[in-house]
Design a protein around this motif. Structure first.
Motif, PDB file in Angstrom:
ATOM      1  N   ILE A  78       0.840  -1.194   0.000  1.00  0.00           N
ATOM      2  CA  ILE A  78       0.000   0.000   0.000  1.00  0.00           C
ATOM      3  C   ILE A  78       0.876   1.244   0.000  1.00  0.00           C
ATOM      4  CG2 ILE A  78      -1.760   1.294   1.304  1.00  0.00           C
ATOM      5  CD1 ILE A  78      -2.472  -1.448   2.640  1.00  0.00           C
ATOM      6  N   ASP A  79       0.574   2.197  -0.893  1.00  0.00           N
ATOM      7  CA  ASP A  79       1.145   3.532  -0.792  1.00  0.00           C
ATOM      8  C   ASP A  79       0.395   4.259   0.318  1.00  0.00           C
ATOM      9  OD1 ASP A  79       3.123   3.472  -2.791  1.00  0.00           O
ATOM     10  OD2 ASP A  79       1.663   3.886  -4.366  1.00  0.00           O
ATOM     11  N   VAL A  80       1.083   4.560   1.403  1.00  0.00           N
ATOM     12  CA  VAL A  80       0.437   5.101   2.598  1.00  0.00           C
ATOM     13  C   VAL A  80       0.116   6.579   2.388  1.00  0.00           C
ATOM     14  CG1 VAL A  80       0.654   5.516   5.074  1.00  0.00           C
ATOM     15  CG2 VAL A  80       1.649   3.438   4.056  1.00  0.00           C
ATOM     16  N   ARG A  81      -1.147   6.934   2.541  1.00  0.00           N
ATOM     17  CA  ARG A  81      -1.568   8.333   2.477  1.00  0.00           C
ATOM     18  C   ARG A  81      -1.772   8.906   3.886  1.00  0.00           C
ATOM     19  NH1 ARG A  81      -3.491   9.130  -2.793  1.00  0.00           N
ATOM     20  NH2 ARG A  81      -2.052   7.943  -4.111  1.00  0.00           N
ATOM     21  N   ALA A  82      -2.080   8.047   4.843  1.00  0.00           N
ATOM     22  CA  ALA A  82      -2.231   8.489   6.233  1.00  0.00           C
ATOM     23  C   ALA A  82      -2.028   7.283   7.137  1.00  0.00           C
ATOM     24  CB  ALA A  82      -3.601   9.100   6.479  1.00  0.00           C
ATOM     25  N   ALA A  83      -1.343   7.511   8.254  1.00  0.00           N
ATOM     26  CA  ALA A  83      -1.133   6.470   9.258  1.00  0.00           C
ATOM     27  C   ALA A  83      -1.501   7.042  10.624  1.00  0.00           C
ATOM     28  CB  ALA A  83       0.319   5.990   9.265  1.00  0.00           C
ATOM     29  N   SER A  84      -2.377   6.359  11.316  1.00  0.00           N
ATOM     30  CA  SER A  84      -2.844   6.835  12.614  1.00  0.00           C
ATOM     31  C   SER A  84      -1.788   6.611  13.687  1.00  0.00           C
ATOM     32  CB  SER A  84      -4.126   6.098  12.988  1.00  0.00           C
ATOM     33  OG  SER A  84      -4.542   6.425  14.288  1.00  0.00           O
TER      34      SER A  84
ATOM     35  N   GLN B 295       5.447   3.289   2.177  1.00  0.00           N
ATOM     36  CA  GLN B 295       4.816   2.047   1.735  1.00  0.00           C
ATOM     37  C   GLN B 295       4.738   1.078   2.905  1.00  0.00           C
ATOM     38  OE1 GLN B 295       7.165   0.402  -1.480  1.00  0.00           O
ATOM     39  NE2 GLN B 295       7.327   2.377  -2.525  1.00  0.00           N
ATOM     40  N   VAL B 296       3.723   0.213   2.874  1.00  0.00           N
ATOM     41  CA  VAL B 296       3.609  -0.827   3.883  1.00  0.00           C
ATOM     42  C   VAL B 296       3.033  -2.081   3.233  1.00  0.00           C
ATOM     43  CG1 VAL B 296       1.268  -0.175   4.623  1.00  0.00           C
ATOM     44  CG2 VAL B 296       2.776  -1.361   6.218  1.00  0.00           C
ATOM     45  N   ALA B 297       3.492  -3.248   3.673  1.00  0.00           N
ATOM     46  CA  ALA B 297       2.929  -4.521   3.216  1.00  0.00           C
ATOM     47  C   ALA B 297       1.899  -4.991   4.224  1.00  0.00           C
ATOM     48  CB  ALA B 297       4.032  -5.566   3.058  1.00  0.00           C
ATOM     49  N   ALA B 298       0.797  -5.535   3.725  1.00  0.00           N
ATOM     50  CA  ALA B 298      -0.275  -5.982   4.620  1.00  0.00           C
ATOM     51  C   ALA B 298      -0.937  -7.227   4.044  1.00  0.00           C
ATOM     52  CB  ALA B 298      -1.323  -4.882   4.777  1.00  0.00           C
ATOM     53  N   PRO B 299      -1.319  -8.177   4.902  1.00  0.00           N
ATOM     54  CA  PRO B 299      -2.119  -9.309   4.414  1.00  0.00           C
ATOM     55  C   PRO B 299      -3.421  -8.772   3.807  1.00  0.00           C
ATOM     56  CG  PRO B 299      -1.378  -9.668   6.671  1.00  0.00           C
ATOM     57  CD  PRO B 299      -1.094  -8.238   6.355  1.00  0.00           C
ATOM     58  N   VAL B 300      -3.838  -9.344   2.710  1.00  0.00           N
ATOM     59  CA  VAL B 300      -5.069  -8.868   2.082  1.00  0.00           C
ATOM     60  C   VAL B 300      -6.257  -9.033   3.019  1.00  0.00           C
ATOM     61  CG1 VAL B 300      -5.635 -11.073   0.960  1.00  0.00           C
ATOM     62  CG2 VAL B 300      -6.415  -8.905  -0.055  1.00  0.00           C
TER      63      VAL B 300
END
Length: 324
Positions: A32-38, A97-102
């Motif tokens: 995911i291209d990160v647009r916001a991270a809490s 960027q971040v990798a995440a399980p679908v």
């Protein structure tokens, strides 16, 4: 890509910004291209090695993101590049960027603000699990929320009102309490100025609250629990104060009260169907205007340490986010 790195455990100022290779998704993952991270309080505890979740060093903190799918791994058919998603990742979120399980990704509609989406899942998931599932708060009951101006606290205030309960918000300043009132609190306690037990007694006509929501711990836990009503439910949500309180168990006996643990992360893993049902109810309340996620500040990636320091020093109301 740029990412915040924790190379050794320590305070927010010890974090660094580093250039890392672009991520490649593994089977069952998306990047995911990160647009916001809490920013959440456990992020502070994790970098100081004070949390139950301990990623190996070095690591990128940040557990909750919203953004656009960049690439998909083998076997992923639910999402395609370009899809807007929110995801709970556990770590890795304070980066471009971040990798995440679908399986951890939830699609977002086009008109949903990324910052609001990133600020929603953990705070409202935790508070829904606590208030609805663990406490079974009912219409007409009274709930006291400690640390009510924080992310999970403000979510609890709104969820309590959505259920038809009377909500008493406790926080450390009048400005924070004003935010709580704006989001539905019926009454307030400034526990740096008011006598907590006396104010609870006055606001509940001596009966005490039916539910106490406590994400703070520390010195306010015991006086709050001493004030709980008959058959009350005391929700142990976290320890933002930094001190884990030791409650005298005879208080639970005398009040017929329950001490109830709340750990949304494991609940979501162990009972995904119930968690999904809770998320569906939350979405319905948002569409009805009963919930209003509140993002009070946005920081660039390079200021992640400052954002976490603001969290430590309790300068935060509602939620704050990092926008890479």
């Amino acid at each position: 890509m740029r990412a915040i790195r924790c190379n050794q455990y320590g305070p927010p100022e010890s974090l660094t910004v580093e250039d890392l290779p672009d991520l490649q998704p593994k089977a069952g993952e998306v990047v995911i291209d990160v647009r916001a991270a809490s920013v959440n309080f456990p992020d502070v505890l994790i970098i100081e090695n004070k949390y139950q979740f301990k990623p190996p060093l070095p690591f990128t903190p940040g557990s909750e993101v919203a953004g656009v799918v960049r690439a998909v791994g083998e076997g992923v058919t639910q999402l395609q590049p370009g899809a807007r998603v929110v995801a709970f990742t556990g770590s890795g979120g304070f980066a471009e960027q971040v990798a995440a399980p679908v399986s951890s990704c939830v699609p977002l509609e086009d008109d949903v603000d990324f910052a609001l989406a990133a600020a929603f899942q953990l705070a409202y998931g935790t508070s829904h699990h606590a208030v609805v599932d663990r406490a079974a708060l009912r219409a007409g009951e009274t709930m006291l929320v400690l640390g009510a101006a924080g992310g999970v606290g403000l979510a609890a205030v709104q969820i309590g009102k959505a259920l038809g309960a009377r909500v008493i918000a406790a926080a450390s300043t009048d400005d924070k309490l004003a935010v709580c009132v704006e989001h539905g609190a019926d009454a307030t306690i400034n526990y740096t100025r008011d006598d907590l037990r006396e104010r609870i007694k006055t606001l509940t006509d001596g009966r005490g609250p039916d539910v106490i929501y406590d994400p703070v711990g520390g010195i306010y836990a015991e006086p709050a629990f001493r004030s709980i009503g008959w058959r009350g439910r005391y929700l142990v949500v976290g320890f933002a104060n930094g001190e884990i309180p030791k409650l005298p168990l005879n208080l639970a006996l005398l009040k017929g009260a329950s001490i109830v643990g709340v750990f949304w992360g494991d609940f979501a893993k162990r009972e995904p169907e119930r968690d999904a049902a809770g998320f569906k109810e939350l979405m319905g309340w948002i569409k009805q205007g009963k919930l209003r996620p509140y993002v009070s500040a946005r920081y660039p990636l390079a200021d992640t340490g400052r954002a976490l320091r603001d969290m430590v020093e309790r300068r935060v109301t509602g939620k704050i986010v990092i926008e890479p």
